[in-house]
Design a protein around this motif. Structure first.
Motif, PDB file in Angstrom:
ATOM      1  N   GLU A 162       0.762  -1.443  -0.051  1.00 51.21           N
ATOM      2  CA  GLU A 162       0.043   0.002   0.032  1.00 51.21           C
ATOM      3  C   GLU A 162       0.901   1.154  -0.076  1.00 51.21           C
ATOM      4  N   ARG A 163       1.946   1.235   0.886  1.00 50.81           N
ATOM      5  CA  ARG A 163       2.722   2.267   0.929  1.00 50.81           C
ATOM      6  C   ARG A 163       3.377   2.559  -0.492  1.00 50.81           C
ATOM      7  N   MET A 164       4.021   1.536  -1.100  1.00 47.08           N
ATOM      8  CA  MET A 164       5.022   1.672  -2.005  1.00 47.08           C
ATOM      9  C   MET A 164       4.011   1.967  -3.474  1.00 47.08           C
ATOM     10  N   ASP A 165       2.849   1.335  -3.134  1.00 50.11           N
ATOM     11  CA  ASP A 165       2.166   1.755  -4.574  1.00 50.11           C
ATOM     12  C   ASP A 165       1.841   3.293  -4.548  1.00 50.11           C
ATOM     13  N   ALA A 166       1.981   3.779  -3.592  1.00 49.67           N
ATOM     14  CA  ALA A 166       1.730   5.339  -3.487  1.00 49.67           C
ATOM     15  C   ALA A 166       2.894   6.347  -3.948  1.00 49.67           C
ATOM     16  N   ALA A 167       4.211   5.631  -3.980  1.00 51.35           N
ATOM     17  CA  ALA A 167       5.416   6.295  -4.093  1.00 51.35           C
ATOM     18  C   ALA A 167       6.022   6.597  -5.584  1.00 51.35           C
ATOM     19  N   GLU A 168       6.149   7.559  -5.963  1.00 48.95           N
ATOM     20  CA  GLU A 168       6.349   7.872  -7.282  1.00 48.95           C
ATOM     21  C   GLU A 168       7.883   7.367  -7.494  1.00 48.95           C
ATOM     22  N   VAL A 169       8.014   6.352  -8.002  1.00 51.64           N
ATOM     23  CA  VAL A 169       9.302   5.790  -8.283  1.00 51.64           C
ATOM     24  C   VAL A 169       9.120   4.756  -9.552  1.00 51.64           C
ATOM     25  N   ASP A 170      10.381   4.817 -10.021  1.00 50.92           N
ATOM     26  CA  ASP A 170      10.522   3.882 -11.105  1.00 50.92           C
ATOM     27  C   ASP A 170      10.815   2.062 -10.581  1.00 50.92           C
ATOM     28  N   PHE A 171      11.699   2.089  -9.567  1.00 53.99           N
ATOM     29  CA  PHE A 171      11.903   0.711  -9.000  1.00 53.99           C
ATOM     30  C   PHE A 171      12.113   1.159  -7.457  1.00 53.99           C
ATOM     31  N   TRP A 172      11.923   0.037  -6.799  1.00 51.62           N
ATOM     32  CA  TRP A 172      12.208   0.064  -5.255  1.00 51.62           C
ATOM     33  C   TRP A 172      12.454  -1.334  -4.777  1.00 51.62           C
TER      34      TRP A 172
END
Length: 603
Positions: free
Chosen positions: A104-114
């Motif tokens: 849930e938290r990472m879906d909201a992050a504006e990133v290309d990879f994590w």
């Protein structure tokens, strides 16, 4: 979309992997499992029960080429229909709780990879001794958004992936370079759990802080790492396991897997599999009693009366099986039985097995009492020896006192087996106080045990020096944990002199060394029970040993510094500062190397 890379030396699939995939299922439209190496039919069937597809490949190129092969086989056009691709392996336990909050938290992050965690930048590179090891996302979990995996840069990267033959290649040519490579191309990354960590490699050496932050996984490597490294890195693996289980992670997923892949002494040390018994109360469930068989091998009849007296501490009826080497000894045994009355003794049988060199009673157990082990009549076998009163009496007395010293102590040792199905062996500790016999048996050589293990199908790593089971060979053991040792046709390729007694010694010693590994191969772990008085006697010597921490697993320089501090304190003061600087530098290099044996690399 998840590509899950799996590797197992047996080609099998442990229960923790199935649990992991089930935990991922609510968050993934497709899960494809790629095995680096052939699976057994049962392993493949198990993995197919939770994954959408199961593929196998030769283990060439480790994780990097496994992921490359999976993407190529799946097809870039098919992959383009997904929003996120996760490349992961099975080198961790999870979920601890749930993956929901992380996604849930990472879906909201504006990133290309994590990634879940990162390794900090290291200068010089711990693997080469020069240059820089870049800060990087650790490759056991790499999540990539569609903007990146649909790009020409992503396609070009994998088309030009260098050949990877070794773990070092995987670290230097792939894991430590991927993050920097795509950052320099303008792609943005983020770490899911990037808190304030006290180490360069928090996934390995700061797991409790990560759990505090809510990370839903724990690296498996923590539990089979060198215990001295964990001491030096201030990692309490037993506490990590406790926290996992307090968060709902099933113990029966953790311990059987580790028992099958970890040297027994390493696992016991890292997991804290010790019980200090105070004799105050009994935890034994008398309403559901265990069916008990007692196996006593008589090395010398003079010690039998003491053993028979100790059996009065058992909480209920038991069957007694006594093994001897000849008919003369049988007569002495019958006299001892007449001398010691025991109302709990339901059945007595004396068997003769002509093995003159069976010092530990191991051959008597697996040969003369094979039918007892196979009978399925018993829940536990109490294995003991009767030895001469003047030879090994301290070791023998210590073993009896630890397992059968008082009714409550005995009941609590049995309760360990009664309450935890993952425990297969409960043993007395090595007798170390005032004794030279610390369990390093020359006749039970490592090479002989290793040869026997190969023939018996035991693939659990063996302890290098001192076997976990002490020389008293006293234990409480589930019959099922002994099953692999019942193949008496196996003989070590390492042979003694052409003397029957020497061969008996070699076989018995090798089986003694293999007891805990054989149990581990079947998913059982070993517990040591220590009475409070003995634990108190050992405390000062253990504290003294650990107060000279640089001597733990140390080389000659550390031993020299220890001697200087004792004998030449002024000299020690002058050299201590540069010595400490050198130790810190070495620690940094060692941490960077990561000591990783798993297929999923993490620098």
């Amino acid at each position: 979309m998840i590509f899950l890379l799996h590797w197992d030396p047996r080609g099998e699939v442990e229960d923790y992997v199935l649990h992991l995939v089930r935990g991922l299922r609510p968050h993934a439209e497709r899960i494809v499992a790629m095995s680096n190496g052939a699976l057994t039919p049962a392993g493949r069937e198990r993995l197919e029960s939770v994954a959408d597809a199961v593929w196998e490949r030769e283990n060439v190129g480790l994780d990097a080429w496994g992921h490359k092969t999976a993407m190529e086989r799946f097809g870039l056009d098919e992959l383009a229909g997904f929003d996120e691709l996760i490349l992961m392996n099975t080198t961790f336990y999870g979920p601890i709780g749930s993956f929901a909050s992380t996604f849930e938290r990472m879906d909201a992050a504006e990133v290309d990879f994590w990634g879940m965690t990162e390794h900090a930048r290291v200068v010089p590179n711990g693997f080469t001794g020069r240059g820089v090891m870049n800060r990087h996302l650790q490759s056991y979990w790499l999540a990539v958004r569609s903007r990146m995996f649909r790009s020409d840069e992503w396609l070009h990267y994998w088309e030009n992936l260098p050949e990877i033959r070794t773990y070092l290649d995987a670290v230097l040519k792939w894991e430590t370079e991927l993050t920097t490579h795509f950052e320099e191309l303008g792609f943005v990354d983020e770490v899911a759990y990037a808190g304030d960590h006290r180490t360069l490699n928090p996934a390995m050496f700061d797991p409790e802080t990560l759990l505090d932050e809510g990370m839903p996984i724990v690296k498996r490597r923590i539990f089979f790492e060198d215990p001295m490294m964990l001491v030096n890195e201030r990692v309490a693996a037993w506490r990590v396991a406790l926290r996992m289980m307090e968060s709902g992670y099933p113990a029966d997923l953790l311990w059987p897997d580790l028992a099958r892949h970890t040297a027994p002494r390493v696992l016991q040390t890292n997991s804290g599999a010790y019980a200090i018994d105070t004799d105050a109360t009994s935890a034994y469930d008398a309403a559901h009693p265990l069916a008990i068989a007692v196996a006593v091998h008589v090395v010398a009849p003079s010690g039998l009366v003491r053993v028979l007296l100790s059996l009065r501490a058992l909480p209920g009826p038991h069957d007694l099986y006594i093994t001897v080497a000849d008919e003369k000894t049988r007569s002495a045994v019958e006299a001892a039985l007449a001398e010691v009355d025991d109302s709990h003794r339901a059945w007595v049988e004396v068997r003769v097995l002509e093995r003159r060199g069976d010092r530990y009673g191991m051959e008597a157990l697996v040969v003369a009492l094979r039918d007892v082990i196979d009978s399925e009549r018993y829940d536990v076998i109490v294995k003991l020896r009767a030895v001469e009163r003047h030879r090994g009496a301290d070791v023998q007395e210590h073993a009896l006192a630890s397992l059968l010293g008082t009714p409550n102590r005995t009941a609590n040792a049995l309760a360990l087996l009664q309450s935890d199905a993952t425990i297969g062996v409960v043993q007395a500790p090595i007798f170390a106080a005032g004794s030279q016999d610390l369990g390093d048996h020359p006749e039970a050589g490592f090479d002989a045990a290793r040869s026997l293990a190969r023939q018996l199908g035991i693939r659990v790593p063996l302890d290098d020096a001192i076997p976990l089971l002490p020389p008293s060979a006293a234990m409480l053991v589930r019959p099922a944990a002994l099953r692999l040792l019942l193949d008496t046709t196996a003989v070590p390729s390492v042979r003694p002199h052409d003397h029957e007694r020497d061969l008996d010694l070699l076989l018995g010693g090798a089986r003694l060394r293999l007891i805990t590994a054989a149990a581990g191969e079947l998913g059982f772990r070993t517990f040591t029970t220590i009475n409070a008085r003995y634990a108190a006697a050992l405390y000062d010597s253990l504290y003294f040993a650990f107060s000279g921490n640089e001597l733990i697993n140390a080389g000659p320089i550390a031993h020299l510094m220890y001697w200087l501090r004792k004998a030449r304190p002024r000299v020690a003061q002058r050299v201590d500062r540069p010595y400490q600087r050198a130790r810190r530098a070495w620690r940094t290099l060692r941490e960077a190397r990561g000591r990783q044996d798993e297929p999923g690399v993490e620098a």
